[in-house]
Design a protein around this motif. Structure first.
Motif, PDB file in Angstrom:
ATOM      1  N   GLY A 176      -5.807  -0.202  -6.027  1.00  0.00           N
ATOM      2  CA  GLY A 176      -6.391   1.134  -6.047  1.00  0.00           C
ATOM      3  C   GLY A 176      -7.433   1.350  -4.969  1.00  0.00           C
ATOM      4  N   GLY A 177      -7.833   0.286  -4.267  1.00  0.00           N
ATOM      5  CA  GLY A 177      -8.783   0.412  -3.150  1.00  0.00           C
ATOM      6  C   GLY A 177      -8.153   1.201  -2.020  1.00  0.00           C
TER       7      GLY A 177
ATOM      8  N   VAL B  94       0.829  -1.201   0.000  1.00  0.00           N
ATOM      9  CA  VAL B  94       0.000   0.000   0.000  1.00  0.00           C
ATOM     10  C   VAL B  94       0.865   1.253   0.000  1.00  0.00           C
ATOM     11  N   SER B  95       0.274   2.343  -0.448  1.00  0.00           N
ATOM     12  CA  SER B  95       0.887   3.663  -0.336  1.00  0.00           C
ATOM     13  C   SER B  95       0.225   4.355   0.848  1.00  0.00           C
TER      14      SER B  95
ATOM     15  N   ILE C  34      -4.673   5.060   3.253  1.00  0.00           N
ATOM     16  CA  ILE C  34      -3.883   4.007   2.611  1.00  0.00           C
ATOM     17  C   ILE C  34      -4.564   3.625   1.304  1.00  0.00           C
ATOM     18  N   ILE C  35      -3.732   3.396   0.283  1.00  0.00           N
ATOM     19  CA  ILE C  35      -4.212   3.030  -1.055  1.00  0.00           C
ATOM     20  C   ILE C  35      -3.415   1.810  -1.512  1.00  0.00           C
ATOM     21  N   LYS C  36      -4.100   0.794  -2.003  1.00  0.00           N
ATOM     22  CA  LYS C  36      -3.415  -0.420  -2.439  1.00  0.00           C
ATOM     23  C   LYS C  36      -2.680  -0.189  -3.750  1.00  0.00           C
ATOM     24  N   THR C  37      -1.391  -0.547  -3.761  1.00  0.00           N
ATOM     25  CA  THR C  37      -0.565  -0.446  -4.965  1.00  0.00           C
ATOM     26  C   THR C  37      -0.265  -1.826  -5.550  1.00  0.00           C
ATOM     27  N   ALA C  38      -0.333  -2.867  -4.718  1.00  0.00           N
ATOM     28  CA  ALA C  38      -0.069  -4.236  -5.188  1.00  0.00           C
ATOM     29  C   ALA C  38      -1.233  -4.721  -6.050  1.00  0.00           C
ATOM     30  N   GLY C  39      -1.014  -5.794  -6.778  1.00  0.00           N
ATOM     31  CA  GLY C  39      -2.071  -6.377  -7.603  1.00  0.00           C
ATOM     32  C   GLY C  39      -3.229  -6.879  -6.761  1.00  0.00           C
ATOM     33  N   SER C  40      -4.399  -7.002  -7.383  1.00  0.00           N
ATOM     34  CA  SER C  40      -5.587  -7.454  -6.665  1.00  0.00           C
ATOM     35  C   SER C  40      -5.408  -8.864  -6.119  1.00  0.00           C
ATOM     36  N   GLY C  41      -5.908  -9.073  -4.910  1.00  0.00           N
ATOM     37  CA  GLY C  41      -5.836 -10.363  -4.231  1.00  0.00           C
ATOM     38  C   GLY C  41      -5.742 -10.142  -2.732  1.00  0.00           C
ATOM     39  N   TRP C  42      -6.153 -11.134  -1.940  1.00  0.00           N
ATOM     40  CA  TRP C  42      -6.039 -11.030  -0.487  1.00  0.00           C
ATOM     41  C   TRP C  42      -4.644 -11.427  -0.034  1.00  0.00           C
TER      42      TRP C  42
ATOM     43  N   ALA D 180      -6.073  -3.284   8.757  1.00  0.00           N
ATOM     44  CA  ALA D 180      -6.714  -3.098   7.457  1.00  0.00           C
ATOM     45  C   ALA D 180      -6.135  -4.054   6.431  1.00  0.00           C
ATOM     46  N   ALA D 181      -6.996  -4.527   5.535  1.00  0.00           N
ATOM     47  CA  ALA D 181      -6.587  -5.374   4.421  1.00  0.00           C
ATOM     48  C   ALA D 181      -7.368  -4.912   3.191  1.00  0.00           C
ATOM     49  N   ILE D 182      -6.704  -4.872   2.045  1.00  0.00           N
ATOM     50  CA  ILE D 182      -7.346  -4.400   0.815  1.00  0.00           C
ATOM     51  C   ILE D 182      -7.149  -5.444  -0.277  1.00  0.00           C
ATOM     52  N   TYR D 183      -8.234  -5.799  -0.950  1.00  0.00           N
ATOM     53  CA  TYR D 183      -8.199  -6.786  -2.029  1.00  0.00           C
ATOM     54  C   TYR D 183      -7.911  -6.135  -3.383  1.00  0.00           C
TER      55      TYR D 183
END
Length: 170
Positions: free
Chosen positions: A157-158, A27-28, A34-42, A151-154
């Motif tokens: 960009g989330g 994440v950034s 916080i904004i997810k920068t990694a590829g989609s997935g848990w 926090a966890a983002i799937y």
């Protein structure tokens, strides 16, 4: 005919301490956002708060989009970047709000619009989930341990924005 205009004010910041994110992975971090920068997935993107919630208090945040899968709540520790280690998790899944506790689905509770404010709060040993200040679910699982925001983002960009804690210790 007479026209009426409506001015929509952006949500004001919640009172409390902005979350200081740590253990950031995939994440950034931009202030309390916080904004997810990694590829989609848990399991490949998340963060936790540097601050602890020793007793009563809560986490408030804004879900800025309804096109992502993001989860935020509380845990006694940050064991991983996955959703299944979040003890009390509010899950914004596209335009639905759901609750997961320790990885287990509790229920679907509402549809939401981008920009709404959500919170997970503890009073005594009771944890409740709120949307725009109104409780929509109260957990049956008691909470006594000091807690961290987890926090966890799937979705790439989330994001969570304007994350603020009340009742915290530094």
């Amino acid at each position: 005919s007479r026209m009426t205009s409506v001015v929509v004010e952006p949500p004001t910041s919640a009172p409390g301490s902005p979350v200081v994110w740590t253990n950031a992975s995939g994440v950034s971090v931009q202030g309390s956002t916080i904004i997810k920068t990694a590829g989609s997935g848990w399991g490949n993107a998340g963060a936790s708060s540097q601050q602890q919630l020793p007793g009563d208090g809560g986490i408030e945040f804004i879900v800025p989009q309804d096109t992502a899968a993001v989860m935020c709540g509380f845990s006694p520790s940050d064991r991983s970047a996955s959703y299944d280690t979040i003890a009390y998790g509010l899950y914004a899944w596209f335009n639905q709000i759901q609750v997961y506790e320790n990885g287990a689905f509790v229920g679907s509770f509402a549809f939401f619009s981008p920009g709404e404010r959500f919170s997970v709060e503890r009073s005594g040993t009771t944890v409740s989930y709120k949307r725009n200040g109104v409780t929509f679910y109260t957990s049956v699982v008691p909470s006594a341990d000091p807690l961290l925001v987890d926090a966890a983002i799937y979705t790439q960009g989330g994001a969570f924005t304007d994350a603020v804690l009340t009742g915290v210790s530094a």
